[in-house]
Write a protein that holds these residues in place. Structure first.
Motif, PDB file in Angstrom:
ATOM      1  N   GLY A  95      -6.117   3.087  13.341  1.00  0.00           N
ATOM      2  CA  GLY A  95      -5.053   2.202  13.782  1.00  0.00           C
ATOM      3  C   GLY A  95      -4.809   0.993  12.915  1.00  0.00           C
ATOM      4  N   PHE A  96      -5.143   1.082  11.606  1.00  0.00           N
ATOM      5  CA  PHE A  96      -4.789  -0.034  10.723  1.00  0.00           C
ATOM      6  C   PHE A  96      -3.552   0.318   9.904  1.00  0.00           C
ATOM      7  N   ASP A  97      -2.984  -0.681   9.240  1.00  0.00           N
ATOM      8  CA  ASP A  97      -1.773  -0.505   8.441  1.00  0.00           C
ATOM      9  C   ASP A  97      -2.151  -0.018   7.046  1.00  0.00           C
ATOM     10  N   ALA A  98      -1.661   1.166   6.654  1.00  0.00           N
ATOM     11  CA  ALA A  98      -2.008   1.734   5.359  1.00  0.00           C
ATOM     12  C   ALA A  98      -1.559   0.844   4.200  1.00  0.00           C
ATOM     13  N   MET A  99      -0.433   0.162   4.353  1.00  0.00           N
ATOM     14  CA  MET A  99       0.042  -0.695   3.261  1.00  0.00           C
ATOM     15  C   MET A  99      -0.828  -1.941   3.109  1.00  0.00           C
ATOM     16  N   THR A 100      -1.438  -2.412   4.183  1.00  0.00           N
ATOM     17  CA  THR A 100      -2.393  -3.506   4.067  1.00  0.00           C
ATOM     18  C   THR A 100      -3.534  -3.092   3.151  1.00  0.00           C
ATOM     19  N   TYR A 101      -3.993  -1.857   3.321  1.00  0.00           N
ATOM     20  CA  TYR A 101      -5.049  -1.307   2.467  1.00  0.00           C
ATOM     21  C   TYR A 101      -4.592  -1.307   1.008  1.00  0.00           C
ATOM     22  N   ILE A 102      -3.448  -0.692   0.743  1.00  0.00           N
ATOM     23  CA  ILE A 102      -2.965  -0.552  -0.629  1.00  0.00           C
ATOM     24  C   ILE A 102      -2.734  -1.910  -1.281  1.00  0.00           C
ATOM     25  N   ASP A 103      -2.171  -2.845  -0.534  1.00  0.00           N
ATOM     26  CA  ASP A 103      -1.882  -4.169  -1.096  1.00  0.00           C
ATOM     27  C   ASP A 103      -3.140  -4.958  -1.432  1.00  0.00           C
ATOM     28  N   ALA A 104      -4.285  -4.588  -0.822  1.00  0.00           N
ATOM     29  CA  ALA A 104      -5.524  -5.319  -1.064  1.00  0.00           C
ATOM     30  C   ALA A 104      -6.333  -4.758  -2.227  1.00  0.00           C
ATOM     31  N   ILE A 105      -5.958  -3.599  -2.729  1.00  0.00           N
ATOM     32  CA  ILE A 105      -6.710  -2.969  -3.820  1.00  0.00           C
ATOM     33  C   ILE A 105      -6.280  -3.581  -5.153  1.00  0.00           C
ATOM     34  N   PRO A 106      -7.242  -4.008  -5.992  1.00  0.00           N
ATOM     35  CA  PRO A 106      -6.878  -4.620  -7.276  1.00  0.00           C
ATOM     36  C   PRO A 106      -6.209  -3.623  -8.209  1.00  0.00           C
ATOM     37  N   VAL A 107      -5.005  -3.954  -8.640  1.00  0.00           N
ATOM     38  CA  VAL A 107      -4.216  -3.052  -9.479  1.00  0.00           C
ATOM     39  C   VAL A 107      -4.957  -2.686 -10.757  1.00  0.00           C
TER      40      VAL A 107
ATOM     41  N   ILE B 298      -4.652   8.841  -1.493  1.00  0.00           N
ATOM     42  CA  ILE B 298      -3.576   8.413  -0.602  1.00  0.00           C
ATOM     43  C   ILE B 298      -3.650   9.144   0.734  1.00  0.00           C
ATOM     44  N   ASN B 299      -3.999  10.427   0.691  1.00  0.00           N
ATOM     45  CA  ASN B 299      -4.157  11.167   1.948  1.00  0.00           C
ATOM     46  C   ASN B 299      -5.275  10.557   2.796  1.00  0.00           C
ATOM     47  N   ASN B 300      -6.399  10.192   2.153  1.00  0.00           N
ATOM     48  CA  ASN B 300      -7.504   9.605   2.908  1.00  0.00           C
ATOM     49  C   ASN B 300      -7.120   8.279   3.549  1.00  0.00           C
ATOM     50  N   ILE B 301      -6.308   7.489   2.849  1.00  0.00           N
ATOM     51  CA  ILE B 301      -5.833   6.237   3.444  1.00  0.00           C
ATOM     52  C   ILE B 301      -4.997   6.531   4.679  1.00  0.00           C
ATOM     53  N   HIS B 302      -4.089   7.499   4.567  1.00  0.00           N
ATOM     54  CA  HIS B 302      -3.242   7.849   5.716  1.00  0.00           C
ATOM     55  C   HIS B 302      -4.085   8.381   6.873  1.00  0.00           C
ATOM     56  N   VAL B 303      -5.037   9.262   6.567  1.00  0.00           N
ATOM     57  CA  VAL B 303      -5.912   9.818   7.610  1.00  0.00           C
ATOM     58  C   VAL B 303      -6.681   8.704   8.313  1.00  0.00           C
ATOM     59  N   SER B 304      -7.305   7.827   7.533  1.00  0.00           N
ATOM     60  CA  SER B 304      -8.113   6.756   8.123  1.00  0.00           C
ATOM     61  C   SER B 304      -7.251   5.756   8.880  1.00  0.00           C
ATOM     62  N   ALA B 305      -6.092   5.432   8.343  1.00  0.00           N
ATOM     63  CA  ALA B 305      -5.201   4.491   9.021  1.00  0.00           C
ATOM     64  C   ALA B 305      -4.757   5.048  10.378  1.00  0.00           C
ATOM     65  N   THR B 306      -4.451   6.339  10.415  1.00  0.00           N
ATOM     66  CA  THR B 306      -4.062   6.966  11.674  1.00  0.00           C
ATOM     67  C   THR B 306      -5.231   6.998  12.657  1.00  0.00           C
TER      68      THR B 306
END
Length: 281
Positions: free
Chosen positions: A189-201, A178-186
């Motif tokens: 400039g992409f939306d971190a929730m877009t990333y999370i929503d696209a990952i297969p549960v 989760i930290n890496n998603i936040h770091v990369s999103a910042t």
């Protein structure tokens, strides 16, 4: 290898770092599992393996590697995989994980997690390397999303699509940092929730939480030397709502505090997961 299901394990754990070995050896650390850096225990014997064997008697263990080099155009190293398999067979881990990255070429090891271009060619190569590793290890891998500081002009897909396709092709599972998603999103400039929503549960089996440092020009650096910050906690709460009962771990690799401080952080993760579960009931 024949694809097999990897059961979910919903505990809360910490990385097994040497300042806290006594608490793990005694079984007094209030954690559900520990995670080791695989390479620290891949020797033929000695005190590290003795310590790990004793800790394994008290806690489930997850193996997390930093040198498999899944994205290497050189292919994977057979001697490395043989030693990794020997360790996995010895301790029967919850799972074996590593990063979506490459670490060197032509015998040179950069000792860093280097980024891949997200292209069709790189996808084919990474999928072939994962398939080979899973065949040789005789177990599925968890692949972790890296932190990112650059992007490639040749990218044809975002990182989340690349990871999802890797899991689909190889049957591997995912370790979502989760930290890496936040770091990369910042940084990008992409939306971190877009990333999370696209990952297969169905493919996520573990979550990492960590802190980071601020670099120049607003760049964030994944340093694992700070407590988990509020934006990462907020993103974790959203992630756990999507992925449910998966293993959660806090990473701390530098400026390591007393165990009590890490346990207090882990209690925040437990509490947030409990709030999400209560809200869904």
């Amino acid at each position: 290898m024949t694809q097999c299901d990897l059961p979910r394990f919903g505990g809360f754990g910490l990385g097994m770092r040497s300042p806290h070995y006594p608490a793990y050896l005694s079984g007094e650390a209030p954690v559900d599992f520990v995670e080791i850096i695989s390479e620290n225990f891949m020797g033929a014997g000695g005190r590290p393996l003795y310590t790990l064997d004793k800790v394994r008697e008290r806690y489930p263990v997850a193996m997390h590697g930093v040198s498999m080099s899944i994205g290497s155009a050189d292919g994977l190293k057979g001697d490395y995989l043989a030693r990794l398999k020997q360790l996995a067979d010895r301790i029967d881990p919850l799972w074996v994980s590593d990063h979506l990255c490459w670490t060197g070429i032509d015998g040179f090891n950069a000792h860093d997690l280097l980024p891949l271009p997200y292209t069709a060619e790189a996808l084919d190569m990474a999928a072939a390397n994962i398939a080979l590793a899973q065949d040789l290890l005789e177990r599925p891998l968890l692949i972790e999303n890296p932190s990112s500081y650059i992007s490639f002009a040749d990218d044809v897909m975002p990182e989340w699509a690349f990871l999802a396709e890797l899991a689909e092709r190889t049957g591997c599972y995912l370790l979502l940092d989760i930290n890496n998603i936040h770091v990369s999103a910042t940084n990008h400039g992409f939306d971190a929730m877009t990333y999370i929503d696209a990952i297969p549960v169905s493919r996520v089996r573990q979550i990492h939480l960590a802190g980071h440092s601020a670099g120049r020009d607003g760049l964030l650096i994944d340093t694992h030397d700070h407590p988990v910050p509020d934006p990462v906690w907020a993103l974790y709460a959203k992630a756990i709502r999507r992925f449910g009962d998966v293993a959660v771990m806090i990473e701390r690799d530098d400026d390591i505090p007393p165990l009590e401080e890490l346990i207090a952080e882990l209690d925040i993760a437990r509490r947030l997961a409990g709030l999400v579960e209560s809200a869904a009931a």
